[in-house]
Design a protein around this motif. Structure first.
Motif, PDB file in Angstrom:
ATOM      1  N   GLU A 275       0.779  -1.200   0.174  1.00 39.79           N
ATOM      2  CA  GLU A 275       0.046   0.117  -0.015  1.00 39.79           C
ATOM      3  C   GLU A 275       0.914   1.318   0.070  1.00 39.79           C
ATOM      4  OE1 GLU A 275      -3.528   1.988  -0.312  1.00 39.79           O
ATOM      5  OE2 GLU A 275      -3.243  -0.383  -0.085  1.00 39.79           O
ATOM      6  N   ARG A 276       1.921   1.187   0.723  1.00 36.26           N
ATOM      7  CA  ARG A 276       3.057   2.526   0.876  1.00 36.26           C
ATOM      8  C   ARG A 276       3.544   2.678  -0.387  1.00 36.26           C
ATOM      9  NH1 ARG A 276       5.158   3.411   5.770  1.00 36.26           N
ATOM     10  NH2 ARG A 276       6.353   5.185   4.575  1.00 36.26           N
ATOM     11  N   ALA A 277       3.798   1.439  -1.032  1.00 31.83           N
ATOM     12  CA  ALA A 277       4.685   1.627  -2.598  1.00 31.83           C
ATOM     13  C   ALA A 277       3.679   1.865  -3.660  1.00 31.83           C
ATOM     14  CB  ALA A 277       5.372   0.204  -2.485  1.00 31.83           C
ATOM     15  N   ARG A 278       2.672   1.933  -3.461  1.00 31.36           N
ATOM     16  CA  ARG A 278       1.761   2.097  -4.631  1.00 31.36           C
ATOM     17  C   ARG A 278       1.797   3.509  -5.251  1.00 31.36           C
ATOM     18  NH1 ARG A 278      -4.637   1.101  -3.941  1.00 31.36           N
ATOM     19  NH2 ARG A 278      -4.175   2.820  -2.276  1.00 31.36           N
ATOM     20  N   GLY A 279       1.959   4.606  -4.502  1.00 32.82           N
ATOM     21  CA  GLY A 279       2.340   5.909  -5.010  1.00 32.82           C
ATOM     22  C   GLY A 279       3.306   6.031  -5.656  1.00 32.82           C
ATOM     23  N   HIS A 310      -5.249  -4.445  -6.891  1.00 28.81           N
ATOM     24  CA  HIS A 310      -4.666  -3.453  -5.780  1.00 28.81           C
ATOM     25  C   HIS A 310      -4.569  -2.015  -6.486  1.00 28.81           C
ATOM     26  CE1 HIS A 310      -2.060  -2.069  -2.337  1.00 28.81           C
ATOM     27  NE2 HIS A 310      -0.986  -1.634  -3.252  1.00 28.81           N
ATOM     28  N   PHE A 311      -4.555  -1.880  -8.114  1.00 25.98           N
ATOM     29  CA  PHE A 311      -4.266  -0.555  -8.746  1.00 25.98           C
ATOM     30  C   PHE A 311      -5.722  -0.243  -9.268  1.00 25.98           C
ATOM     31  CE2 PHE A 311       0.037  -2.041  -8.078  1.00 25.98           C
ATOM     32  CZ  PHE A 311       0.657  -0.817  -7.710  1.00 25.98           C
ATOM     33  N   GLY A 312      -6.849  -1.091  -8.903  1.00 25.72           N
ATOM     34  CA  GLY A 312      -7.914  -0.873  -9.585  1.00 25.72           C
ATOM     35  C   GLY A 312      -8.465   0.717  -9.914  1.00 25.72           C
ATOM     36  N   ALA A 313      -8.492   1.432  -8.678  1.00 25.16           N
ATOM     37  CA  ALA A 313      -8.817   2.787  -8.734  1.00 25.16           C
ATOM     38  C   ALA A 313      -7.986   3.687  -9.569  1.00 25.16           C
ATOM     39  CB  ALA A 313      -8.825   3.327  -7.207  1.00 25.16           C
ATOM     40  N   HIS A 314      -6.845   3.071 -10.205  1.00 29.00           N
ATOM     41  CA  HIS A 314      -6.059   3.851 -10.734  1.00 29.00           C
ATOM     42  C   HIS A 314      -5.828   3.535 -12.246  1.00 29.00           C
ATOM     43  CE1 HIS A 314      -4.983   6.197  -6.989  1.00 29.00           C
ATOM     44  NE2 HIS A 314      -4.787   4.832  -6.348  1.00 29.00           N
ATOM     45  N   TYR A 315      -6.750   2.754 -12.569  1.00 27.48           N
ATOM     46  CA  TYR A 315      -6.827   1.929 -14.000  1.00 27.48           C
ATOM     47  C   TYR A 315      -6.535   2.990 -15.088  1.00 27.48           C
ATOM     48  CZ  TYR A 315     -11.384   3.568 -14.977  1.00 27.48           C
ATOM     49  OH  TYR A 315     -12.465   4.342 -15.414  1.00 27.48           O
ATOM     50  N   LYS A 316      -6.760   4.204 -15.054  1.00 28.06           N
ATOM     51  CA  LYS A 316      -6.671   5.247 -16.025  1.00 28.06           C
ATOM     52  C   LYS A 316      -5.143   5.620 -16.323  1.00 28.06           C
ATOM     53  CE  LYS A 316     -11.366   7.312 -16.167  1.00 28.06           C
ATOM     54  NZ  LYS A 316     -11.996   8.580 -16.177  1.00 28.06           N
ATOM     55  N   LYS A 317      -4.264   5.461 -14.977  1.00 20.41           N
ATOM     56  CA  LYS A 317      -2.679   5.474 -15.246  1.00 20.41           C
ATOM     57  C   LYS A 317      -2.337   4.629 -16.120  1.00 20.41           C
ATOM     58  CE  LYS A 317      -2.380   8.517 -11.703  1.00 20.41           C
ATOM     59  NZ  LYS A 317      -1.759   9.753 -11.691  1.00 20.41           N
ATOM     60  N   GLU A 334      -1.971  -5.405 -20.705  1.00 25.32           N
ATOM     61  CA  GLU A 334      -1.869  -6.536 -19.918  1.00 25.32           C
ATOM     62  C   GLU A 334      -2.438  -6.252 -18.526  1.00 25.32           C
ATOM     63  OE1 GLU A 334       1.904  -8.440 -19.920  1.00 25.32           O
ATOM     64  OE2 GLU A 334       1.802  -8.814 -22.145  1.00 25.32           O
ATOM     65  N   ILE A 335      -1.903  -5.340 -18.207  1.00 30.09           N
ATOM     66  CA  ILE A 335      -2.286  -4.575 -16.682  1.00 30.09           C
ATOM     67  C   ILE A 335      -3.845  -4.053 -16.876  1.00 30.09           C
ATOM     68  CG2 ILE A 335      -2.105  -2.824 -15.055  1.00 30.09           C
ATOM     69  CD1 ILE A 335       1.120  -2.698 -15.872  1.00 30.09           C
ATOM     70  N   LEU A 336      -4.337  -3.714 -17.892  1.00 27.86           N
ATOM     71  CA  LEU A 336      -5.623  -3.121 -17.910  1.00 27.86           C
ATOM     72  C   LEU A 336      -6.439  -4.317 -17.797  1.00 27.86           C
ATOM     73  CD1 LEU A 336      -5.532  -0.321 -20.531  1.00 27.86           C
ATOM     74  CD2 LEU A 336      -6.060  -0.122 -18.272  1.00 27.86           C
ATOM     75  N   VAL A 337      -6.258  -5.444 -18.616  1.00 26.71           N
ATOM     76  CA  VAL A 337      -6.996  -6.582 -18.509  1.00 26.71           C
ATOM     77  C   VAL A 337      -7.231  -7.004 -17.028  1.00 26.71           C
ATOM     78  CG1 VAL A 337      -7.179  -9.065 -19.335  1.00 26.71           C
ATOM     79  CG2 VAL A 337      -6.463  -7.330 -20.721  1.00 26.71           C
ATOM     80  N   GLU A 343     -17.336  -1.873 -12.754  1.00 27.59           N
ATOM     81  CA  GLU A 343     -17.368  -0.631 -12.825  1.00 27.59           C
ATOM     82  C   GLU A 343     -16.702   0.142 -13.612  1.00 27.59           C
ATOM     83  OE1 GLU A 343     -16.025   0.983  -8.903  1.00 27.59           O
ATOM     84  OE2 GLU A 343     -17.638   0.081  -7.737  1.00 27.59           O
ATOM     85  N   ASN A 344     -15.556  -0.374 -14.192  1.00 27.86           N
ATOM     86  CA  ASN A 344     -14.821   0.084 -15.522  1.00 27.86           C
ATOM     87  C   ASN A 344     -14.634  -0.507 -16.645  1.00 27.86           C
ATOM     88  OD1 ASN A 344     -12.962  -1.956 -14.941  1.00 27.86           O
ATOM     89  ND2 ASN A 344     -11.403  -0.735 -13.641  1.00 27.86           N
ATOM     90  N   VAL A 345     -15.258  -1.666 -16.861  1.00 26.75           N
ATOM     91  CA  VAL A 345     -15.199  -2.517 -17.920  1.00 26.75           C
ATOM     92  C   VAL A 345     -15.768  -1.954 -18.988  1.00 26.75           C
ATOM     93  CG1 VAL A 345     -17.642  -3.378 -17.577  1.00 26.75           C
ATOM     94  CG2 VAL A 345     -15.869  -4.604 -18.906  1.00 26.75           C
ATOM     95  N   GLY A 346     -16.862  -0.930 -19.047  1.00 28.03           N
ATOM     96  CA  GLY A 346     -16.815  -0.143 -20.426  1.00 28.03           C
ATOM     97  C   GLY A 346     -16.060   0.612 -20.643  1.00 28.03           C
TER      98      GLY A 346
END
Length: 532
Positions: A275-279, A310-317, A334-337, A343-346
């Motif tokens: 969690e700390r390393a995510r940013g 773990h990075f689901g909320a930041h998928y647009k990155k 590959e990460i997007l898949v 919520e974000n499939v569309g």
């Protein structure tokens, strides 16, 4: 082959280096030496000037010494006899009052690659390990590793190893890190440097004195140490906690790895570290350096294997930028898949659909395959996108869509009806062997639901003589036999022609009799078993 005019250039430089008037003028002398180095880097053979360059090393000018030492190290292997003359000069400089000269001479002496150099450098290295100047100690520590490389089969000197272990507590942090590197190189056959409790705690307490590269290296060595109790474990984690917020991505990655290793029995500790390393990881994914971005994306994939979403909320990155190279775009897709959810499939599918018409065929096909992997969970939404792509009637897109249809039908049988209704006419826009194999497989397995399947297969059979791929031929044989079991009247004649062709020209088809018989028998028994 020497450059044209190189002999005249060498003669001119030799006269200049031997000219007393030039030698008396420090600036002119240095400029001549600079010309020698310049021509050397351009490929001209400056070896005939070795004797004059050795004489030029007898100076108090540090810059001139560096240039001359560079020349001697470059040509020592070509002129080993003359290089022995330079040894005396280097040995003399190793005892110079100026620590810069001592360190420079020791470092370059260790860089000489010539027979019998080890006996000359051993004593200067041992003296350098005890030198008062940290610059000299740094060079001497690395010289120990170089000396071992010069004699890989020689017995390890225990006195040198003990000296290096003692220097781990040197006041200079660079000397400490160099000792770790040298010990690792010298003891690599014995498993590398040993990290016990006193050494581990000493390294941890010195972390703040190191630069980011030294911190990354020390954190890697600390992976070898295992705390003896939970109290010691949490003391170590507390010392490391501040490095999770480092501005350097390499330090963050090394610290996270150490946290995961030490907290292998404590899932809460591992989750907190990630969690700390995510940013910092997300910041590294948008770094200016492409190589750093790629490495950060690889780390993100590793994290997702432990913590999906773990990075689901930041998928647009992880949306691809137009200017990014393909190898980064592949990794992002590959990460997007892996980050797709209800919520974000569309949004993700719309983004992937945009990549499907990219000018790069490889990227377009990778995007289509990514949509297919999403379709294993969200089949209806993906099928509508894939069916729409067929309307473009482009070769690489049609081939990739048909291959994706084959995989979807195999994994999601409920999609077979929609797929069978969509592939009509695809054979006109497929030229590659992978696409042909996928289409033929669909026609054979689901031929009952496709009205024109026998006629499409017949077109492939008629063009069999020009087909180059053995895999397509074998798939065509298998599909025709399968279709014969469900639609014998329409398939009997062309199956006979296909078998006659395969048996008569077996070598040309690259099919052995074993493959031929096994494919027919497998198809027949598989169909009979399903009917029973």
């Amino acid at each position: 082959m020497p450059y044209l005019g190189s002999e005249e250039t060498v003669k001119e430089l030799k006269r200049a280096l031997s000219n007393p008037n030039v030698q008396s003028d420090r600036l002119r002398y240095r400029n001549v030496i600079l010309r020698v180095i310049r021509f050397m880097t351009q490929g001209l053979d400056m070896a005939p000037l070795f004797m004059e360059m050795v004489k030029a090393s007898a100076t108090v000018d540090i810059v001139q010494k560096k240039l001359v030492y560079l020349f001697m190290c470059s040509y020592a292997t070509l002129k080993p006899d003359l290089a022995l003359l330079a040894i005396n000069t280097l040995l003399k400089d190793c005892a110079d009052p100026n620590p810069m000269v001592r360190g420079l001479a020791l470092r370059n002496m260790c860089n000489l690659r010539m027979p019998g150099i080890s006996e000359y450098i051993q004593q200067p290295i041992l003296s350098g390990l005890r030198d008062k100047a940290s610059y000299v100690r740094r060079a001497a520590v690395l010289g120990c590793a170089k000396m071992q490389n010069l004699q890989p089969d020689a017995e390890i000197d225990g006195a040198v190893v003990n000296e290096l272990y003692g220097l781990l507590r040197d006041q200079d942090p660079v000397v400490m890190v160099n000792c770790l590197r040298a010990l690792e190189e010298i003891l690599k056959k014995e498993g590398g440097v040993v990290i016990n409790k006193p050494i581990a705690h000493h390294l941890l307490n010195r972390m703040k004195d190191l630069d980011v590269w030294g911190q990354s290296e020390v954190l890697t060595f600390l992976l070898r140490y295992r705390p003896r109790c939970h109290s010691e474990l949490f003391d170590i984690l507390n010392l490391l906690d501040s490095f999770l917020g480092s501005s350097h991505s390499g330090v963050v990655a090394a610290t996270t790895r150490l946290f995961l290793s030490l907290g292998s029995a404590l899932p809460a500790v591992q989750s907190g570290a990630l969690e700390r390393a995510r940013g910092p990881l997300l910041a590294a994914c948008n770094a200016q350096s492409r190589e750093l971005r790629f490495v950060a994306l690889c780390h993100v994939q590793q994290v997702l294997r432990s913590l999906p979403g773990h990075f689901g909320a930041h998928y647009k990155k992880f949306f691809c930028s137009y200017s990014e190279p393909n190898y980064i775009k592949f990794r992002k897709m590959e990460i997007l898949v892996e980050l797709v959810n209800d919520e974000n499939v569309g949004t993700v599918l719309e983004e992937l659909r945009g990549y499907c018409t990219d000018v790069s065929p490889e990227l377009a096909q990778a995007a289509i395959f990514a949509i297919g992997r999403v379709g294993q969970t969200y089949s209806e939404k993906c099928l509508s996108i894939l069916t729409g792509l067929l309307e473009l009637k482009q070769e690489q897109i049609t081939s990739a869509v048909v291959q994706t249809f084959r995989d979807l039908v195999w994994l999601c049988p409920q999609c077979s009806e929609s797929v069978c209704a969509s592939i009509a006419g695809c054979e006109e826009h497929i030229q590659d062997s992978e696409g042909k194999q996928a289409l033929v497989w669909l026609l054979g397995v689901h031929g009952e639901q496709i009205p024109g399947s026998p006629y499409v297969l017949e077109e492939f059979i008629d063009a069999l003589k020009t087909e180059q791929s053995p895999a397509v031929k074998l798939e065509l044989l298998t599909a025709t036999v399968r279709l014969f079991l469900s639609r014998p009247a329409e398939t009997q004649d062309m199956l006979g022609r296909l078998l006659t062709f395969c048996i008569g020209t077996e070598a040309a088809c690259a099919l052995t009799a074993h493959q031929l018989n096994c494919s027919v028998i497998q198809s027949c028994f598989g169909r009979i078993g399903s009917q029973i």
